[in-house]
Design a protein around this motif. Structure first.
Motif, mmCIF file in Angstrom:
data_model
loop_
_atom_site.group_PDB
_atom_site.id
_atom_site.type_symbol
_atom_site.label_atom_id
_atom_site.label_comp_id
_atom_site.label_asym_id
_atom_site.label_seq_id
_atom_site.Cartn_x
_atom_site.Cartn_y
_atom_site.Cartn_z
ATOM 1 N N UNK A 151 12.924 8.760 15.003
ATOM 2 C CA UNK A 151 14.424 8.947 15.054
ATOM 3 C C UNK A 151 15.061 9.308 13.582
ATOM 4 N N UNK A 152 15.834 10.125 13.397
ATOM 5 C CA UNK A 152 16.342 10.517 12.096
ATOM 6 C C UNK A 152 17.733 9.844 12.381
ATOM 7 N N UNK A 153 18.581 9.724 11.312
ATOM 8 C CA UNK A 153 19.799 9.002 11.301
ATOM 9 C C UNK A 153 20.945 9.960 11.850
ATOM 10 N N UNK A 154 21.439 9.782 12.734
ATOM 11 C CA UNK A 154 22.503 10.640 13.577
ATOM 12 C C UNK A 154 23.737 10.595 12.589
ATOM 13 N N UNK A 155 24.371 11.632 12.985
ATOM 14 C CA UNK A 155 25.828 11.770 12.214
ATOM 15 C C UNK A 155 26.611 10.551 12.310
ATOM 16 N N UNK A 156 27.294 10.055 11.582
ATOM 17 C CA UNK A 156 28.311 9.186 11.691
ATOM 18 C C UNK A 156 28.011 8.003 10.992
ATOM 19 N N UNK A 157 26.778 7.652 10.631
ATOM 20 C CA UNK A 157 26.400 6.418 10.018
ATOM 21 C C UNK A 157 25.650 6.389 8.892
ATOM 22 N N UNK A 158 26.034 5.448 7.893
ATOM 23 C CA UNK A 158 25.398 5.442 6.659
ATOM 24 C C UNK A 158 23.966 5.014 6.701
ATOM 25 N N UNK A 159 23.124 5.073 5.651
ATOM 26 C CA UNK A 159 21.609 4.802 5.632
ATOM 27 C C UNK A 159 21.229 3.308 5.999
ATOM 28 N N UNK A 160 22.310 2.820 5.895
ATOM 29 C CA UNK A 160 21.920 1.143 6.652
ATOM 30 C C UNK A 160 21.912 1.441 8.092
ATOM 31 N N UNK A 161 20.605 1.541 8.474
ATOM 32 C CA UNK A 161 20.519 1.944 9.811
ATOM 33 C C UNK A 161 19.133 1.517 10.152
ATOM 34 N N UNK A 162 18.937 0.417 11.058
ATOM 35 C CA UNK A 162 17.530 0.028 10.742
ATOM 36 C C UNK A 162 17.431 -1.170 12.081
ATOM 37 N N UNK A 163 16.263 -1.575 12.027
ATOM 38 C CA UNK A 163 15.612 -2.567 12.881
ATOM 39 C C UNK A 163 15.554 -2.311 14.448
ATOM 40 N N UNK A 208 32.074 -3.389 15.378
ATOM 41 C CA UNK A 208 33.406 -3.689 14.647
ATOM 42 C C UNK A 208 34.365 -2.626 14.789
ATOM 43 N N UNK A 209 35.634 -2.813 14.555
ATOM 44 C CA UNK A 209 36.510 -1.624 14.585
ATOM 45 C C UNK A 209 37.298 -1.793 13.201
ATOM 46 N N UNK A 210 37.496 -0.876 12.162
ATOM 47 C CA UNK A 210 38.480 -1.091 11.346
ATOM 48 C C UNK A 210 38.202 -2.381 10.623
ATOM 49 N N UNK A 211 36.937 -2.654 10.225
ATOM 50 C CA UNK A 211 36.624 -3.825 9.420
ATOM 51 C C UNK A 211 36.799 -5.331 10.178
ATOM 52 N N UNK A 212 37.204 -5.183 11.420
ATOM 53 C CA UNK A 212 37.403 -6.463 12.215
ATOM 54 C C UNK A 212 36.219 -7.408 12.422
ATOM 55 N N UNK A 213 34.943 -6.886 12.333
ATOM 56 C CA UNK A 213 33.818 -7.444 12.739
ATOM 57 C C UNK A 213 32.528 -7.204 11.803
ATOM 58 N N UNK A 214 32.740 -7.297 10.460
ATOM 59 C CA UNK A 214 31.486 -7.175 9.723
ATOM 60 C C UNK A 214 31.529 -5.603 9.294
ATOM 61 N N UNK A 215 30.578 -5.642 7.955
ATOM 62 C CA UNK A 215 30.345 -4.126 7.541
ATOM 63 C C UNK A 215 29.015 -3.735 8.013
ATOM 64 N N UNK A 216 28.372 -4.376 8.607
ATOM 65 C CA UNK A 216 26.788 -4.112 8.923
ATOM 66 C C UNK A 216 26.216 -4.948 9.873
ATOM 67 N N UNK A 217 25.666 -4.529 10.991
ATOM 68 C CA UNK A 217 25.037 -5.112 12.212
ATOM 69 C C UNK A 217 23.402 -5.145 11.788
ATOM 70 N N UNK A 218 22.788 -6.269 11.573
ATOM 71 C CA UNK A 218 21.255 -6.222 11.531
ATOM 72 C C UNK A 218 20.512 -6.651 12.896
ATOM 73 N N UNK A 219 19.093 -6.072 13.122
ATOM 74 C CA UNK A 219 18.439 -6.735 14.117
ATOM 75 C C UNK A 219 18.943 -7.114 15.455
ATOM 76 N N UNK A 220 19.538 -5.940 16.104
ATOM 77 C CA UNK A 220 20.117 -6.216 17.481
ATOM 78 C C UNK A 220 18.811 -6.176 18.385
ATOM 79 N N UNK A 221 19.264 -6.992 19.416
ATOM 80 C CA UNK A 221 18.212 -7.088 20.375
ATOM 81 C C UNK A 221 18.987 -7.342 21.970
ATOM 82 N N UNK A 222 18.349 -6.490 22.684
ATOM 83 C CA UNK A 222 19.202 -6.304 24.132
ATOM 84 C C UNK A 222 18.279 -6.720 25.031
ATOM 85 N N UNK A 223 18.540 -7.624 25.984
ATOM 86 C CA UNK A 223 17.869 -7.952 27.352
ATOM 87 C C UNK A 223 18.536 -8.499 28.527
ATOM 88 N N UNK A 224 18.111 -8.301 29.574
ATOM 89 C CA UNK A 224 18.576 -8.881 30.829
ATOM 90 C C UNK A 224 18.422 -10.318 31.048
#
Ligand code: FRU
Length: 479
Positions: A151-163, A208-224
């Motif tokens: 996966x390469x970096x899609x449009x709309x994001x900075x290089x802080x794109x990981x995990x 987040x939107x307009x800076x209302x919930x942090x400038x970077x999200x790390x280490x996401x995990x999705x499960x049911x």
């Protein structure tokens, strides 16, 4: 086959382990039943998986120093989830796409092939960052072969794109990635694939939107879990709010419903996973019984990391105990996995304890590697447990506040605390391991995790109340 360069990196790391083994092991603060680096710095748990009868825990590892840098994937395996064996590093920075670090990621079983996804971190000489989501495979679970960028970096994001965290849902693969949008909002971004090689970008499922919930999200995990979709994530850039968000960066979750077709995720508010000092970058997996289990890093990036006394012994940080996750309503409860009972010995019971304006110690209730269980707690005023004259847990029955207080290892022994509201307290389940403490309240409704460092070795545990407290007390020595 590994490239010559990767082989060389791994060899250098192994030499470092050998060179410093006796120094590392001589540290009185070395833990006894938690995962730690053999030398150097450990951070996030990676690639958690139960695969062909074995538990695998990989982790972010810097073998050559006790600060961050070009990370390896260290590797531990276990048959029972409590006794661990160190394996050769699975990944080392070596290629154009990961030369400044094999950053965090996850593992899946692809038709019998253990398949890792991780972030290749690259920094140009001028400091420009590049990020690539990469794949590596193994048929024996010990030797891994890099397959390159998927996966390469899609449009709309900075290089802080990981995990990248990858999982299967109804015969398709999904990947969620921690991101920063070009507007500098933290996001969790979803991808879909049929074959793990080709990935379709679905879009941000939360953020987040307009800076209302942090400038970077790390280490996401999705499960049911229990019919709901949980998103665990580590937002950076939240400001403290009362008793919340007291650490430099946060780790918590949302509960909701994810539409896997559209990527629309309808969810509630963010809840912190842990209320202590050292807890970050959790990752989950499914165990052999189908239970959802989480392990986190017992540390927080940039939070007094260079002050840990273990650095003098050439190592720093550890992972938390594995914790089973149970969803009750929209609240995640965390419970130490039951296999930890395999470590128990020297059982002591003090039933029907009643304390009145006193400090008390109990026969056989002391030690450096201890499990304590207090049940049917009741009381008035403030009840507290004091450990090694350094750290204490207290509950105020009037204010309904739980507090963890310790002597800071970074600020000259100054007292510092973390707190949370708790409407009642009936159970305390505490795991002390030399210089770490994990406290599970009310079967995991709230958890406090922390490191603490005493000046002198001691085994002190005492119980105190300024009014009254009653409970049943059990204690085990662990390991
Ligand atoms: C979280 C983190 C991840 C990254 C890794 C690098 O602690 O910053 O986002 O992949 O550590 O070691």
């Amino acid at each position: 086959m590994k490239s010559l360069n990767e082989k060389k990196q791994i060899q250098l790391a192994e030499e470092e382990v050998k060179k410093y083994a006796s120094i590392v092991e001589s540290d009185p603060n070395r833990l006894r039943y938690h995962l730690m680096p053999p030398v150097g710095l450990m951070n996030d748990p990676n690639g958690l998986i139960y695969w062909k009868g074995t538990y695998h825990v990989f982790y972010q590892w810097m073998p050559f120093q006790t600060t961050h840098g070009a990370k390896f994937w260290g590797h531990y395996t276990s048959r029972d989830f409590v006794h661990w064996e160190r394996q050769a590093p699975a990944l080392a920075p070596s290629e154009w796409f990961d030369r400044n670090g094999c950053y965090s990621g996850s593992a899946v079983d692809n038709d019998g092939v253990l398949t890792l996804f991780y972030t290749g971190n690259v920094k140009d000489d001028d400091g420009t960052r590049h990020t690539y989501q990469c794949m590596a495979v193994s048929s024996d679970g010990v030797r891994f072969e890099k397959k390159g960028v998927v996966v390469h970096l899609p449009d709309g994001y900075t290089a802080h794109f990981r995990d990248p965290k990858v999982w299967k849902h109804e015969n398709k693969w999904y990947m969620v990635i921690g991101a920063q949008s070009e507007q500098l909002d933290g996001k969790a971004v979803l991808f879909r694939s049929d074959d793990l090689m080709h990935w379709e970008h679905i879009g941000a499922i939360a953020g987040g939107e307009d800076g209302n919930f942090g400038y970077m999200w790390e280490c996401p995990d999705v499960f049911r879990l229990s019919g709901k979709d949980v998103l665990i994530v580590c937002p950076q850039g939240l400001q403290p709010e009362g008793m919340h968000y007291q650490n430099v960066y946060q780790a918590g979750y949302f509960v909701g419903q994810l539409n896997y077709e559209t990527g629309q995720y309808v969810h509630g508010t963010f809840t912190e996973l842990d209320r202590g000092f050292e807890f970050y970058a959790p990752q989950t997996m499914v165990d052999e019984h189908g239970r959802r289990v989480m392990i986190a890093w017992m540390g927080v990036p940039d939070q007094d990391e260079d002050q840990h006394p273990t650095i003098a012994y050439r190592w720093v940080h550890a992972l938390t105990l594995p914790r089973e996750l149970v969803l009750i309503g929209d609240k995640l409860y965390q419970r130490p996995i039951e296999q930890l009972q395999l470590l128990r010995s020297d059982e002591v019971h003090h039933p029907n304890v009643f304390l009145q304006k006193e400090v008390r110690q109990f026969d056989g209730v002391k030690g450096k590697t201890v499990e304590l269980l207090l049940k049917q707690i009741d009381g008035k005023g403030v009840f507290s447990i004091h450990i090694q004259n350094n750290v204490s847990f207290s509950y105020d029955f009037e204010q309904k506040v739980a507090t963890l207080e310790r002597e800071s290892f970074a600020r000259n022994g100054m007292k510092e605390k973390r707190q949370c509201l708790l409407s009642q307290l009936h159970t305390i389940h505490m795991f002390i391991d030399t210089s770490s403490i994990e406290i599970f309240l009310n079967d995991g409704e709230e958890v406090f995790t922390a490191r603490f460092f005493t000046k002198e070795e001691n085994e002190h545990i005492s119980f105190q109340t300024n009014a009254e407290a009653s409970f049943h007390l059990s204690k085990w020595k662990l390991c």
